[in-house]
Write a protein that holds these residues in place. Structure first.
Motif, short mmCIF file in Angstrom:
data_model
loop_
_atom_site.label_atom_id
_atom_site.label_comp_id
_atom_site.label_asym_id
_atom_site.label_seq_id
_atom_site.Cartn_x
_atom_site.Cartn_y
_atom_site.Cartn_z
N LEU A 51 0.82 -1.21 0.00
CA LEU A 51 0.00 0.00 0.00
C LEU A 51 0.86 1.27 0.00
CD1 LEU A 51 -2.82 -1.26 2.32
CD2 LEU A 51 -3.19 -0.18 0.11
N GLY A 52 2.15 1.12 0.23
CA GLY A 52 3.06 2.27 0.14
C GLY A 52 3.15 3.04 1.43
N LEU A 53 2.11 3.80 1.75
CA LEU A 53 2.03 4.54 3.01
C LEU A 53 1.13 3.76 3.95
CD1 LEU A 53 2.50 7.05 4.82
CD2 LEU A 53 0.45 8.03 3.76
N LEU A 54 1.67 3.31 5.07
CA LEU A 54 0.89 2.60 6.08
C LEU A 54 0.78 3.49 7.32
CD1 LEU A 54 2.02 0.34 4.15
CD2 LEU A 54 1.88 -1.19 6.12
N ILE A 55 -0.44 3.84 7.68
CA ILE A 55 -0.70 4.61 8.90
C ILE A 55 -1.18 3.62 9.95
CG2 ILE A 55 -1.89 6.57 9.92
CD1 ILE A 55 -2.48 7.51 7.01
N THR A 56 -0.49 3.55 11.07
CA THR A 56 -0.78 2.52 12.05
C THR A 56 -2.06 2.82 12.83
OG1 THR A 56 0.32 3.49 14.00
CG2 THR A 56 1.71 2.29 12.40
N GLU A 57 -2.45 1.82 13.58
CA GLU A 57 -3.50 1.98 14.58
C GLU A 57 -3.15 3.09 15.56
OE1 GLU A 57 -2.74 -1.89 16.98
OE2 GLU A 57 -1.41 -1.69 15.25
N GLY A 58 -4.15 3.63 16.23
CA GLY A 58 -3.92 4.66 17.23
C GLY A 58 -3.00 4.17 18.33
N THR A 59 -1.98 4.96 18.66
CA THR A 59 -0.91 4.56 19.57
C THR A 59 -0.76 5.63 20.65
OG1 THR A 59 0.16 3.43 17.71
CG2 THR A 59 1.52 3.90 19.65
N GLN A 60 -0.95 5.25 21.90
CA GLN A 60 -0.98 6.25 22.96
C GLN A 60 0.41 6.84 23.25
OE1 GLN A 60 -2.66 3.25 23.57
NE2 GLN A 60 -1.58 2.12 25.16
N PRO A 61 0.46 8.16 23.50
CA PRO A 61 1.73 8.82 23.81
C PRO A 61 2.07 8.80 25.30
CG PRO A 61 0.02 10.47 23.58
CD PRO A 61 -0.63 9.12 23.31
N SER A 62 1.18 8.24 26.12
CA SER A 62 1.39 8.24 27.56
C SER A 62 0.41 7.29 28.20
CB SER A 62 1.17 9.65 28.14
OG SER A 62 -0.18 10.04 27.96
N GLU A 63 0.57 7.04 29.49
CA GLU A 63 -0.38 6.19 30.21
C GLU A 63 -1.78 6.81 30.20
OE1 GLU A 63 1.36 5.67 34.09
OE2 GLU A 63 2.46 3.89 33.46
N ASP A 64 -1.86 8.13 30.37
CA ASP A 64 -3.16 8.80 30.33
C ASP A 64 -3.82 8.70 28.97
OD1 ASP A 64 -3.33 9.66 32.96
OD2 ASP A 64 -2.41 11.61 32.56
N GLY A 65 -3.03 8.47 27.93
CA GLY A 65 -3.57 8.45 26.58
C GLY A 65 -4.30 7.19 26.20
N GLN A 66 -4.21 6.14 27.03
CA GLN A 66 -4.83 4.86 26.69
C GLN A 66 -6.30 4.84 27.06
OE1 GLN A 66 -2.82 1.39 28.18
NE2 GLN A 66 -4.27 -0.03 27.26
N GLY A 67 -7.13 4.31 26.15
CA GLY A 67 -8.54 4.18 26.44
C GLY A 67 -9.02 2.74 26.40
N TYR A 68 -8.56 2.01 25.39
CA TYR A 68 -9.03 0.66 25.15
C TYR A 68 -8.01 -0.37 25.62
CZ TYR A 68 -11.90 3.44 21.99
OH TYR A 68 -12.72 4.39 21.46
N LEU A 69 -8.47 -1.59 25.81
CA LEU A 69 -7.58 -2.68 26.20
C LEU A 69 -6.62 -3.03 25.06
CD1 LEU A 69 -10.17 -5.04 27.93
CD2 LEU A 69 -8.27 -3.87 29.08
N THR A 70 -5.40 -3.34 25.40
CA THR A 70 -4.37 -3.85 24.49
C THR A 70 -4.20 -3.00 23.24
OG1 THR A 70 -5.92 -5.47 23.51
CG2 THR A 70 -4.55 -6.21 25.34
N THR A 71 -4.16 -1.69 23.43
CA THR A 71 -3.73 -0.80 22.36
C THR A 71 -2.25 -0.48 22.58
OG1 THR A 71 -4.55 1.10 23.63
CG2 THR A 71 -5.98 0.23 21.87
N PRO A 72 -1.50 -0.22 21.50
CA PRO A 72 -0.06 -0.01 21.66
C PRO A 72 0.29 1.39 22.14
CG PRO A 72 -0.66 0.14 19.36
CD PRO A 72 -1.91 -0.24 20.09
N GLY A 73 1.48 1.50 22.72
CA GLY A 73 2.03 2.79 23.11
C GLY A 73 3.31 3.07 22.35
N ILE A 74 3.78 4.31 22.46
CA ILE A 74 5.06 4.69 21.86
C ILE A 74 5.73 5.71 22.79
CG2 ILE A 74 3.93 6.37 20.32
CD1 ILE A 74 7.17 4.30 19.60
N TYR A 75 6.00 5.27 24.03
CA TYR A 75 6.63 6.19 24.98
C TYR A 75 7.64 5.52 25.89
CZ TYR A 75 2.84 4.47 28.05
OH TYR A 75 1.97 3.67 28.76
N THR A 76 7.86 4.20 25.75
CA THR A 76 8.86 3.51 26.56
C THR A 76 9.90 2.86 25.64
OG1 THR A 76 7.83 1.31 26.60
CG2 THR A 76 7.02 2.94 28.22
N PRO A 77 11.06 2.50 26.19
CA PRO A 77 12.05 1.79 25.37
C PRO A 77 11.51 0.48 24.79
CG PRO A 77 13.09 2.65 27.35
CD PRO A 77 11.62 2.87 27.52
N GLU A 78 10.65 -0.20 25.56
CA GLU A 78 10.06 -1.45 25.08
C GLU A 78 9.14 -1.19 23.89
OE1 GLU A 78 11.62 -1.87 29.03
OE2 GLU A 78 10.10 -0.46 28.28
#
Length: 358
Positions: A51-78
């Protein structure tokens, strides 16, 4: 679908795209409990790299940013390490990855977050939405109103998340200012009843979105920063007023964002083509448009009319890992199984059959 408009190459910032299709962001609820992308995520995105450009699923920037179960984050080394595997898999197949930064604001429940705290929002007004938790559906609670100092902290979280996405090897980020989540909440008068510099007037309600976007663009470059909006979408209990109020709000917002020369504007479009045309006129770079209910033979419609440059695909791409080839050759499509959208595991995620190897 052999429309020549879909198969023209396109330069998107630093990227050279082979055609006008893209992968739309879609929540799949397959991350590990700590928010690291699950082991199947790299395969899921790799399968769709054509598809060329892939826009990922919504990814929380912090603990407060999470709403749903098992959604990814992008704020820790892991998280960074997990997304690096995804980025590598996509790049190996010739695709490009933008990670969507999504802070849900009041669309959350303490049961679903790492810290189990009250959600945050522009004002202490509940969304009154059902939220699935490990104990079943529960109503979203009344959120805590962010202070001005805390708003600055959230802006910093977006900045850090954007830097983390680039550290993971992503080609850019998409700021999620749509679909009823935190940035969209600041735009909606029924969710934002602040009386300070972040509420009241059109200019004040747009301030948070503009400041988040400025911070991200400063951190990673405007040519690696996109933004998504959804004018008048009543998701998450939002009400942005009548058509004229919506037009006034978004003409101002997009006019301010246009000054930043971002790489793209992604419009989740409800149907006000007059507004879409006005936004297209002032936007200096690429425009992406997604419409609900778009049929296969209408995928290229906004490109043909000049309202859009790229056409992101959602459910068609979810159910057909080889969607580009299927559209190019007018091949039949797999049917989507809605029961597997958010269930976890490979079924309905990485096991949709391709007609050819992907």
């Amino acid at each position: 679908m052999n429309s020549s408009s879909l198969w023209q190459p396109f330069k998107l910032g630093r990227l050279k795209l082979p055609h006008r299709l893209a992968l739309a962001p879609m929540t799949r609820n397959r991350a590990n409990p700590d928010g690291t992308p699950g082991e199947l995520a790299a395969e899921y995105y790799r399968q769709r790299a054509a598809l060329g450009l892939l826009i990922t699923e919504g990814t929380q920037p912090s603990e407060d940013g999470q709403g749903y179960l098992t959604t990814p984050g992008i704020y820790t080394p892991e998280h960074i390490a997990g997304w690096a595997k995804v980025a590598d898999a996509v790049h190996e197949k010739g695709g490009h990855l933008f990670i969507q930064l999504m802070h849900v604001g009041r669309i959350s429940h303490p049961d679903n977050t790492p810290h189990h705290r009250q959600p945050v929002a522009p004002s202490a007004i509940s969304a009154e939405q059902d939220m699935f938790t490990t104990e079943g559906p529960k109503k979203t609670p009344v959120p805590r109103e962010l202070s001005v100092a805390e708003i600055q902290d959230v802006i910093g979280e977006f900045r850090h998340a954007a830097a983390s996405a680039i550290a993971a090897g992503a080609d850019g980020v998409e700021i999620h200012a749509a679909n009823g989540y935190l940035l969209h909440q600041f735009l909606a008068p029924n969710a934002n009843q602040r009386t300070d510099s972040y509420g009241g007037s059109i200019e004040n309600r747009a301030r948070f979105v503009v400041e988040v976007t400025q911070a991200v663009a400063e951190e990673i470059g405007a040519d690696r920063t996109g933004i998504r909006i959804s004018p008048a979408f009543p998701l998450g209990g939002l009400d942005e007023g009548d058509a004229e109020a919506v037009r006034a709000q978004y003409r101002y917002l997009v006019g301010e964002l246009a000054k930043l020369n971002l790489v793209y504007l992604h419009v989740h479009h409800l149907g006000d083509d007059e507004l879409l045309a006005a936004l297209r006129e002032v936007w200096p770079t690429a425009v992406l448009v997604v419409r609900y209910g778009r049929e296969r033979d209408g995928i290229d419609a906004d490109i043909v009319t000049g309202l859009a440059d790229l056409a992101p695909l959602g459910r068609y791409a979810l159910a057909n890992p080889d969607i580009v080839e299927r559209l190019r050759t007018d091949a039949p499509l797999n049917d989507l199984d809605p029961s597997t959208l958010y269930t976890g595991g490979a079924h309905g995620y990485t096991d949709y059959p391709a007609r050819t190897g992907v």
